[in-house]
Design a protein around this motif. Structure first.
Motif, PDB file in Angstrom:
ATOM      1  N   ASP A 100      -9.237 -18.727  -3.847  1.00 14.38           N
ATOM      2  CA  ASP A 100      -8.573 -20.033  -3.817  1.00 14.38           C
ATOM      3  C   ASP A 100      -7.403 -20.075  -4.789  1.00 14.38           C
ATOM      4  N   ASP A 101      -7.471 -19.220  -5.791  1.00 10.14           N
ATOM      5  CA  ASP A 101      -6.463 -19.200  -6.843  1.00 10.14           C
ATOM      6  C   ASP A 101      -5.359 -18.205  -6.488  1.00 10.14           C
ATOM      7  N   ASP A 102      -4.206 -18.712  -6.068  1.00 14.65           N
ATOM      8  CA  ASP A 102      -3.106 -17.828  -5.691  1.00 14.65           C
ATOM      9  C   ASP A 102      -2.592 -17.030  -6.877  1.00 14.65           C
ATOM     10  N   SER A 103      -2.801 -17.512  -8.079  1.00 17.24           N
ATOM     11  CA  SER A 103      -2.308 -16.779  -9.246  1.00 17.24           C
ATOM     12  C   SER A 103      -3.034 -15.449  -9.411  1.00 17.24           C
ATOM     13  N   PHE A 104      -4.315 -15.386  -9.016  1.00 17.16           N
ATOM     14  CA  PHE A 104      -5.052 -14.120  -9.058  1.00 17.16           C
ATOM     15  C   PHE A 104      -4.396 -13.112  -8.128  1.00 17.16           C
ATOM     16  N   ILE A 105      -4.055 -13.555  -6.932  1.00 13.19           N
ATOM     17  CA  ILE A 105      -3.419 -12.680  -5.951  1.00 13.19           C
ATOM     18  C   ILE A 105      -2.023 -12.269  -6.410  1.00 13.19           C
ATOM     19  N   GLN A 106      -1.278 -13.199  -6.959  1.00 12.96           N
ATOM     20  CA  GLN A 106       0.095 -12.901  -7.386  1.00 12.96           C
ATOM     21  C   GLN A 106       0.143 -11.807  -8.435  1.00 12.96           C
ATOM     22  N   ASN A 107      -0.931 -11.673  -9.212  1.00 13.43           N
ATOM     23  CA  ASN A 107      -0.968 -10.651 -10.251  1.00 13.43           C
ATOM     24  C   ASN A 107      -1.506  -9.315  -9.762  1.00 13.43           C
ATOM     25  N   LEU A 108      -1.923  -9.250  -8.488  1.00 16.60           N
ATOM     26  CA  LEU A 108      -2.335  -7.978  -7.903  1.00 16.60           C
ATOM     27  C   LEU A 108      -1.101  -7.183  -7.488  1.00 16.60           C
ATOM     28  N   PRO A 109      -1.239  -5.852  -7.343  1.00 13.35           N
ATOM     29  CA  PRO A 109      -0.082  -5.046  -6.920  1.00 13.35           C
ATOM     30  C   PRO A 109       0.383  -5.425  -5.522  1.00 13.35           C
ATOM     31  N   ASP A 110       1.665  -5.250  -5.255  1.00  8.62           N
ATOM     32  CA  ASP A 110       2.143  -5.415  -3.882  1.00  8.62           C
ATOM     33  C   ASP A 110       1.451  -4.374  -3.009  1.00  8.62           C
ATOM     34  N   PRO A 111       0.803  -4.780  -1.920  1.00  4.43           N
ATOM     35  CA  PRO A 111       0.099  -3.806  -1.077  1.00  4.43           C
ATOM     36  C   PRO A 111       1.066  -2.859  -0.389  1.00  4.43           C
ATOM     37  N   ARG A 112       0.561  -1.669  -0.096  1.00  3.40           N
ATOM     38  CA  ARG A 112       1.378  -0.648   0.566  1.00  3.40           C
ATOM     39  C   ARG A 112       0.826  -0.373   1.959  1.00  3.40           C
ATOM     40  N   PRO A 113       1.677   0.087   2.885  1.00  4.79           N
ATOM     41  CA  PRO A 113       1.224   0.287   4.273  1.00  4.79           C
ATOM     42  C   PRO A 113       0.318   1.498   4.436  1.00  4.79           C
ATOM     43  N   LEU A 114      -0.657   1.378   5.320  1.00  2.00           N
ATOM     44  CA  LEU A 114      -1.565   2.477   5.611  1.00  2.00           C
ATOM     45  C   LEU A 114      -0.814   3.684   6.165  1.00  2.00           C
ATOM     46  N   SER A 115       0.191   3.434   6.999  1.00  2.00           N
ATOM     47  CA  SER A 115       0.950   4.555   7.576  1.00  2.00           C
ATOM     48  C   SER A 115       1.638   5.367   6.487  1.00  2.00           C
ATOM     49  N   GLY A 116       2.134   4.687   5.465  1.00  2.00           N
ATOM     50  CA  GLY A 116       2.777   5.395   4.359  1.00  2.00           C
ATOM     51  C   GLY A 116       1.787   6.210   3.550  1.00  2.00           C
ATOM     52  N   LEU A 117       0.587   5.661   3.341  1.00  6.50           N
ATOM     53  CA  LEU A 117      -0.449   6.402   2.619  1.00  6.50           C
ATOM     54  C   LEU A 117      -0.835   7.659   3.377  1.00  6.50           C
ATOM     55  N   LEU A 118      -1.059   7.537   4.682  1.00  8.41           N
ATOM     56  CA  LEU A 118      -1.451   8.691   5.482  1.00  8.41           C
ATOM     57  C   LEU A 118      -0.351   9.751   5.503  1.00  8.41           C
ATOM     58  N   ALA A 119       0.895   9.306   5.553  1.00 10.43           N
ATOM     59  CA  ALA A 119       2.018  10.256   5.534  1.00 10.43           C
ATOM     60  C   ALA A 119       2.052  11.008   4.207  1.00 10.43           C
ATOM     61  N   GLN A 120       1.774  10.289   3.114  1.00  5.11           N
ATOM     62  CA  GLN A 120       1.763  10.930   1.796  1.00  5.11           C
ATOM     63  C   GLN A 120       0.629  11.953   1.697  1.00  5.11           C
ATOM     64  N   ILE A 121      -0.572  11.580   2.152  1.00  4.39           N
ATOM     65  CA  ILE A 121      -1.697  12.514   2.092  1.00  4.39           C
ATOM     66  C   ILE A 121      -1.415  13.735   2.959  1.00  4.39           C
ATOM     67  N   ARG A 122      -0.854  13.507   4.146  1.00  6.99           N
ATOM     68  CA  ARG A 122      -0.524  14.621   5.034  1.00  6.99           C
ATOM     69  C   ARG A 122       0.454  15.587   4.362  1.00  6.99           C
ATOM     70  N   GLU A 123       1.453  15.038   3.704  1.00 11.78           N
ATOM     71  CA  GLU A 123       2.433  15.876   3.010  1.00 11.78           C
ATOM     72  C   GLU A 123       1.770  16.718   1.923  1.00 11.78           C
ATOM     73  N   HIS A 124       0.876  16.104   1.162  1.00 12.27           N
ATOM     74  CA  HIS A 124       0.189  16.842   0.100  1.00 12.27           C
ATOM     75  C   HIS A 124      -0.722  17.927   0.679  1.00 12.27           C
TER      76      HIS A 124
END
Length: 372
Positions: A100-124
């Motif tokens: 309910d508290d948007d301030s908790f969410i605002q202090n979380l990291p900006d989420p990153r896309p799953l496709s980008g994560l998979l591309a990074q793991i594939r590269e490694h």
């Protein structure tokens, strides 16, 4: 990562180190570049009875504790998830109960896309041919730490600790939705299957749903379990086709290796009872399932559950681990303690047990055939 310089002098011949979140993916890459193992160096270490320095096999993946930081960009077109509204919508969807508290969410990291994560793991994985996928999995009990802005850290943070973890913060009432966790896990399992890499899987308070998620990856690919009489009858037919099978082109052979499931799976610091283990030992499962145990986790209480599980694990499917974040003498000690404990529980002589555990690790991490 502050103790990386201690790895070459460790008693262990090789370590498998895991990435878990955004802050440590590149750190594992750098560690692999400096200390990465090859089949040649591992073979030399075995021939010389560990006369060479300890080396590492890297693992790349996204741990369930941080799965809320990933959004599934295949669901719909999202052009700018860094915008405040879209960020809030994402976290309200994947965090439970919905904050309910948007301030908790605002202090979380900006989420990153799953496709980008998979591309990074594939590269490694492409760059590091021996690399595994891990640590990945499911965790129903984990709670997201309070953000630093809302609850400043009161306890001193351990020097050299990689940023992005709990860092002394107290836990919030929020957890990561298990459906979202499954989505992130399954995507990484499918990538591991495609590239035929072993995986290290974390499972806490989620044994049933974890098995179901793994089972979904190999559905339709189960091994046929036949009697000895049928196998003998089929043997003559199989021999007649051996020449035809040998004529498969190299490209066809490579294409046949890609599967929707990983070839080898380790359930790390396995915490389930023997009854839960049985489902993983079904002979029709096409993946090889291993169970690892650690002194830090499995012997942290007086419960006999871990001992019962170790007794039940087939001798060729048991592994040891430290489950520790810092290398050096303490890690060596923990590895020795768990190896000695397993030998005692299994009734093995120490040399026999160490040889068996080494063979098991080579099967899991490298895909080698059992010794002997």
């Amino acid at each position: 990562m502050a103790t990386l310089d201690k790895i070459p002098g460790m008693k262990a011949a090789a370590l498998t180190i895991m990435a878990t979140r955004g802050q440590d993916q590149d750190l594992v890459v750098r560690a692999a570049e400096d200390l990465g193992a090859s089949k040649e160096t591992l073979s030399l270490a075995r021939k010389n009875n560990k006369a060479t320095q300890c080396s590492i096999i890297p693992s790349f993946g996204w741990h369930p504790w941080f799965s809320h930081q990933i959004y599934d960009d295949s669901e719909k077109d999202i052009e700018d998830l860094s915008s405040e509204r879209l960020k809030i919508d994402h976290y309200k969807k994947v965090v439970t109960p919905s904050p309910d508290d948007d301030s908790f969410i605002q202090n979380l990291p900006d989420p990153r896309p799953l496709s980008g994560l998979l591309a990074q793991i594939r590269e490694h994985l492409t760059k590091h041919p021996l690399a595994l996928v891990g640590e990945i999995g499911l965790d129903r009990s984990f709670r997201i730490p309070e953000t630093q802005d809302s609850h400043p850290i009161n306890n001193p943070v351990e020097p050299g600790l990689t940023p992005g973890g709990r860092e002394g913060r107290r836990l919030s009432p929020y957890r990561v939705d298990i459906t979202h966790q499954r989505k992130i896990l399954k995507a990484q399992l499918e990538l591991a299957g495609e590239m035929q890499r072993a995986v290290s899987v974390h499972g806490v308070a989620a044994h049933g749903i974890l098995f179901e998620t793994l089972q979904e990856t190999w559905k339709g690919h189960e091994k046929e379990v036949v009697s000895k009489r049928v196998r003998k009858r089929r043997g003559s037919v199989t021999a007649a086709h051996d020449h035809e099978d040998a004529s498969l082109s190299q490209s066809e052979d490579r294409a046949a290796t890609a599967k929707p499931y990983p070839p080898r799976i380790c359930l790390h610091s396995f915490s389930g009872p023997p009854d839960q283990m049985k489902q993983y030992l079904n002979p029709n499962i096409p993946a090889a399932i291993f169970f690892s145990f650690s002194q830090a986790i499995n012997f942290s209480t007086a419960s006999t559950k871990a001992v019962d599980a170790m007794k039940a694990v087939p001798d060729n499917r048991i592994l040891v681990e430290s489950d520790l974040h810092c290398a050096g003498d303490r890690m060596d000690s923990l590895l020795e303690e768990i190896a000695r404990a397993i030998c005692q529980i299994k009734g093995w002589q120490l040399e026999e047990g160490v040889t068996q555990l080494a063979s098991n690790w080579k099967q899991f991490a490298l895909g080698e055939e059992p010794d002997g």
